[in-house]
Design a protein around this motif. Structure first.
Motif, short mmCIF file in Angstrom:
data_model
loop_
_atom_site.label_atom_id
_atom_site.label_comp_id
_atom_site.label_asym_id
_atom_site.label_seq_id
_atom_site.Cartn_x
_atom_site.Cartn_y
_atom_site.Cartn_z
N GLN A 30 65.87 36.61 25.99
CA GLN A 30 65.55 35.86 27.21
C GLN A 30 66.69 34.90 27.57
N LYS A 31 67.22 34.20 26.59
CA LYS A 31 68.32 33.25 26.83
C LYS A 31 69.58 33.96 27.29
N LEU A 32 69.75 35.21 26.84
CA LEU A 32 70.92 35.99 27.25
C LEU A 32 70.65 36.81 28.52
N ALA A 33 69.46 36.67 29.07
CA ALA A 33 69.05 37.37 30.30
C ALA A 33 69.18 38.89 30.16
N LEU A 34 68.75 39.42 29.02
CA LEU A 34 68.78 40.86 28.77
C LEU A 34 67.41 41.43 29.12
N THR A 35 67.23 41.73 30.39
CA THR A 35 65.93 42.10 30.94
C THR A 35 65.31 43.33 30.28
N ASP A 36 66.05 44.44 30.20
CA ASP A 36 65.50 45.66 29.63
C ASP A 36 65.14 45.49 28.16
N PHE A 37 66.04 44.86 27.41
CA PHE A 37 65.77 44.65 25.99
C PHE A 37 64.60 43.69 25.81
N SER A 38 64.51 42.66 26.64
CA SER A 38 63.37 41.73 26.59
C SER A 38 62.06 42.46 26.86
N ARG A 39 62.08 43.41 27.79
CA ARG A 39 60.87 44.18 28.12
C ARG A 39 60.44 45.02 26.91
N TRP A 40 61.42 45.67 26.25
CA TRP A 40 61.11 46.46 25.06
C TRP A 40 60.51 45.55 23.97
N LEU A 41 61.14 44.40 23.75
CA LEU A 41 60.64 43.46 22.74
C LEU A 41 59.22 43.01 23.07
N GLN A 42 58.97 42.71 24.33
CA GLN A 42 57.65 42.26 24.75
C GLN A 42 56.61 43.35 24.50
N SER A 51 51.73 55.13 30.02
CA SER A 51 51.23 56.49 29.79
C SER A 51 51.83 57.04 28.50
N GLU A 52 51.26 58.12 28.00
CA GLU A 52 51.77 58.76 26.79
C GLU A 52 53.24 59.14 26.94
N SER A 53 53.62 59.61 28.12
CA SER A 53 54.99 60.06 28.33
C SER A 53 56.00 58.91 28.32
N GLU A 54 55.54 57.69 28.63
CA GLU A 54 56.42 56.52 28.65
C GLU A 54 56.52 55.83 27.29
N LEU A 55 55.66 56.19 26.37
CA LEU A 55 55.66 55.60 25.04
C LEU A 55 56.89 56.09 24.26
N PRO A 56 57.60 55.19 23.56
CA PRO A 56 58.76 55.64 22.79
C PRO A 56 58.38 56.74 21.79
N GLU A 57 59.26 57.69 21.59
CA GLU A 57 58.99 58.82 20.70
C GLU A 57 58.61 58.40 19.29
N TYR A 58 59.22 57.33 18.78
CA TYR A 58 58.93 56.91 17.41
C TYR A 58 57.50 56.40 17.26
N ARG A 59 56.78 56.21 18.37
CA ARG A 59 55.39 55.76 18.33
C ARG A 59 54.41 56.91 18.54
N ALA A 86 48.97 61.12 17.37
CA ALA A 86 48.39 59.78 17.57
C ALA A 86 49.41 58.97 18.35
N TYR A 87 48.96 58.35 19.41
CA TYR A 87 49.83 57.53 20.26
C TYR A 87 49.58 56.07 19.92
N LEU A 88 50.59 55.40 19.39
CA LEU A 88 50.46 54.02 18.93
C LEU A 88 50.84 53.04 20.03
N TYR A 89 49.85 52.59 20.77
CA TYR A 89 50.05 51.61 21.82
C TYR A 89 49.98 50.19 21.26
N ASP A 90 49.57 50.05 20.03
CA ASP A 90 49.29 48.76 19.40
C ASP A 90 50.54 47.90 19.24
#
Length: 173
Positions: A30-42, A51-59, A86-90
């Motif tokens: 957030q302090k570095l204004a890294l929007t995409d990485f911040s979104r992934w972290l969040q 959706s299932e298709s948007e979930l990262p493959e490792y999940r 199994a789709y891990l949204y958790d």
């Protein structure tokens, strides 16, 4: 020690809570204004709402499709296959918590609420579930830990310094 070095060190320490490490990384991103990485972290911190298709493959974890016959879990075949995904949204915190209370196998329901976890001793088991090895859940946590470590290394290699982070104008923070 800088925050970047702390993230590197914590990422290498399997005893360090991944949930806390994600919060530390989120603060820095957030302090570095890294929007995409911040979104992934969040998403990793709060869980994914996609959706299932948007979930990262490792999940997306493959496991044995099973049904509870009233006494025990038995493998089943559906549509010519005995495996399921199994789709891990958790959130990472929920995954860490599930791993702390589960045995070698984790029962993930095929339908309904994604965040319910079951062990063999659970009193409230679904009728159909995907039986997943505990090691696959650990692999998800290790993947996230590795991403964080590599990100912190990249920041360091690109010359990001503690002074740079805290000297940004207020509007950029």
């Amino acid at each position: 020690m800088s925050i970047i070095q702390e993230i590197q060190e914590d990422a290498l320490n399997s005893e360090c809570s991944l949930s806390l490490l994600l919060m530390k990384a989120f603060d820095l991103a957030q302090k570095l204004a890294l929007t995409d990485f911040s979104r992934w972290l969040q998403n990793e911190i709060e869980g994914y709402a996609c959706s299932e298709s948007e979930l990262p493959e490792y999940r997306k974890l493959r496991g044995q499709l099973s049904a509870f016959d009233g006494r025990r879990w038995v493998p089943v075949q559906r549509e010519g296959s005995n495996s399921g995904t199994a789709y891990l949204y958790d959130s990472i915190a929920e995954i860490e918590s599930a791993l702390n209370r589960m045995g070698h196998e984790i029962y993930h329901p095929c339908y309904g609420e994604q965040s319910r976890w079951f062990s063999k001793s659970s009193q409230n088991q679904p009728q159909d579930a995907i039986v997943i090895s505990r090691s696959l859940f650990i692999r998800v946590l290790n993947k996230v830990r590795t991403y964080l470590f590599n990100w912190a290394i990249e920041l360091e290699m690109n010359g990001v310094q503690e002074e740079d982070i805290f000297s940004l104008p207020a509007t950029e923070k």
